[in-house]
Scaffold this active site. Structure first.
Site, PDB file in Angstrom:
ATOM      1  N   HIS A 151      14.270  11.989   6.573  1.00  0.00           N
ATOM      2  CA  HIS A 151      15.467  12.002   7.428  1.00  0.00           C
ATOM      3  C   HIS A 151      15.580  10.646   8.120  1.00  0.00           C
ATOM      4  CE1 HIS A 151      18.224  12.972  10.678  1.00  0.00           C
ATOM      5  NE2 HIS A 151      18.619  13.998   9.939  1.00  0.00           N
TER       6      HIS A 151
ATOM      7  N   LYS B 130      16.652  20.065  14.341  1.00  0.00           N
ATOM      8  CA  LYS B 130      16.001  18.937  15.033  1.00  0.00           C
ATOM      9  C   LYS B 130      15.120  19.464  16.170  1.00  0.00           C
ATOM     10  CE  LYS B 130      19.907  16.122  13.725  1.00  0.00           C
ATOM     11  NZ  LYS B 130      20.582  14.847  13.847  1.00  0.00           N
TER      12      LYS B 130
ATOM     13  N   GLY C 125      25.258  12.548  13.781  1.00  0.00           N
ATOM     14  CA  GLY C 125      25.309  12.803  15.222  1.00  0.00           C
ATOM     15  C   GLY C 125      26.304  11.926  15.964  1.00  0.00           C
TER      16      GLY C 125
ATOM     17  N   ASN D 253      19.713  21.746  10.097  1.00  0.00           N
ATOM     18  CA  ASN D 253      18.591  20.972  10.644  1.00  0.00           C
ATOM     19  C   ASN D 253      18.676  21.068  12.167  1.00  0.00           C
ATOM     20  OD1 ASN D 253      16.709  19.092  11.420  1.00  0.00           O
ATOM     21  ND2 ASN D 253      17.865  17.311  10.725  1.00  0.00           N
TER      22      ASN D 253
ATOM     23  N   GLU E 108      16.248   9.819  11.026  1.00  0.00           N
ATOM     24  CA  GLU E 108      15.592   9.715  12.341  1.00  0.00           C
ATOM     25  C   GLU E 108      14.088   9.477  12.178  1.00  0.00           C
ATOM     26  OE1 GLU E 108      17.189  13.353  13.944  1.00  0.00           O
ATOM     27  OE2 GLU E 108      19.176  12.437  13.905  1.00  0.00           O
TER      28      GLU E 108
ATOM     29  N   GLU F 174      23.050  11.041   3.491  1.00  0.00           N
ATOM     30  CA  GLU F 174      23.415  11.045   4.901  1.00  0.00           C
ATOM     31  C   GLU F 174      23.610   9.607   5.384  1.00  0.00           C
ATOM     32  OE1 GLU F 174      22.063  14.944   6.879  1.00  0.00           O
ATOM     33  OE2 GLU F 174      20.467  13.491   7.125  1.00  0.00           O
TER      34      GLU F 174
ATOM     35  N   SER G   6      27.778  14.615  10.615  1.00  0.00           N
ATOM     36  CA  SER G   6      28.911  15.147  11.389  1.00  0.00           C
ATOM     37  C   SER G   6      29.805  16.099  10.599  1.00  0.00           C
ATOM     38  CB  SER G   6      29.731  13.995  11.990  1.00  0.00           C
ATOM     39  OG  SER G   6      28.921  13.230  12.865  1.00  0.00           O
TER      40      SER G   6
HETATM   41  C1  PEP Z   1      21.379  15.622  10.309  1.00  0.00           C
HETATM   42  O1  PEP Z   1      20.651  15.578  11.279  1.00  0.00           O
HETATM   43  O2  PEP Z   1      20.888  15.677   9.180  1.00  0.00           O
HETATM   44  C2  PEP Z   1      22.832  15.591  10.529  1.00  0.00           C
HETATM   45  C3  PEP Z   1      23.614  15.480   9.499  1.00  0.00           C
HETATM   46  O3  PEP Z   1      23.263  15.690  11.837  1.00  0.00           O
HETATM   47  P1  PEP Z   1      24.783  15.885  12.320  1.00  0.00           P
HETATM   48  O4  PEP Z   1      25.382  16.990  11.479  1.00  0.00           O
HETATM   49  O5  PEP Z   1      24.662  16.270  13.757  1.00  0.00           O
HETATM   50  O6  PEP Z   1      25.481  14.602  12.115  1.00  0.00           O
END
Ligand code: PEP
Length: 252
Positions: free
Chosen positions: A96, A11, A175, A9, A98, A169, A214
């Protein structure tokens, strides 16, 4: 046997040139016969470039979001599933965290997006996960069940899961550099599979459930070794070919 999926992803990162370069490096590094399925989800405006750079090869294309309204119409600023399909997208991320936290998407909107993806022939990657305060209050399963049930309760929702992927998630791990332990991830993945299994055990058995939050080359193998973890949705570490490739290799 579920084939693992690792989806990047991106972003709101990158550039036209950078996107092409990243795809080139991923394709070169992957080589033939990769075990896991691999996908990249660039920003909308780079889809055409990335589609061309992927060249119909082994890496699939996905988008990060879509309009809940199918087809076309007076929806300024939106992009429909049909448009994404035209650019060769196979996957689209829906719900997601976000989108939920920064853009006010509620469970009902996410469910509409899920159905719109299905209608366009795209495979939704449905994101679910609890916030830190929810985990600390001991309501992780209730939150994930509510997010999941919003889709399952729709007509065609269960059927839609046949082609879909779920990404667990935990919001506190996205992040932040703070990853769920393999045990914490497995616990929620098993819960999700069991909840779908109450309605259709066969579907649940074949359903791919990704972990996101992460994931890095250093922790990927241990997370992916959990019996109900079928790959990952990768944010930050998908922006560099070396780290993304290392994660892909850890998945199979
Ligand atoms: C994501 O944006 O779905 C995500 C898991 O980000 P990160 O790996 O940076 O935590």
């Amino acid at each position: 046997m579920r084939r693992p999926l690792v989806a990047g992803n991106w972003k709101m990162h990158g550039s036209r040139e950078g996107s092409r370069a990243l795809v080139g490096a991923i394709l070169e590094g992957l080589g033939p016969g990769a075990g896991a399925e691999v996908a990249v989800c660039p920003p909308f405006v780079y889809l055409a470039d990335v589609q061309e750079a992927l060249g119909g090869g082994p890496v699939a294309l996905g988008a990060q979001d879509l309009c809940p309204v199918p087809g076309e119409g007076a929806h300024t600023g939106e992009v429909s599933g049909r448009m994404l399909a035209e650019f060769g997208c196979r996957y689209v991320i829906v719900g997601h965290s976000e989108r939920r936290s920064l853009y006010g998407e509620d469970d009902a909107t996410v469910a509409r997006k899920f159905l719109a993806a299905r209608e366009a022939g795209l495979r939704p990657i449905l994101c679910v996960g609890e916030r830190l305060e929810e985990r600390e209050a001991g309501v992780t399963e209730q939150v994930v069940a509510r997010q999941l049930d919003a889709v399952l309760q729709c007509e065609d929702g269960l059927e839609g899961l046949r082609e879909a992927v779920i990404a667990y998630e935990p919001v506190w791990a996205i992040g932040t550099g703070r990853t769920a332990t393999p045990g914490q991830a497995q616990e929620v993945h098993a819960f999700i599979r069991a909840r779908v299994g109450e309605r259709d055990p066969g579907l649940a058995e074949g359903l791919r459930i990704l972990y996101g939050g992460s994931v890095k080359p250093e922790n990927a193998a241990e997370l992916f070794a959990q019996p109900d973890v079928d790959g990952g949705l990768i944010g930050g570490a998908s922006l560099r070919a070396d780290s993304f490739l290392a994660i892909c290799r850890a998945a199979g």
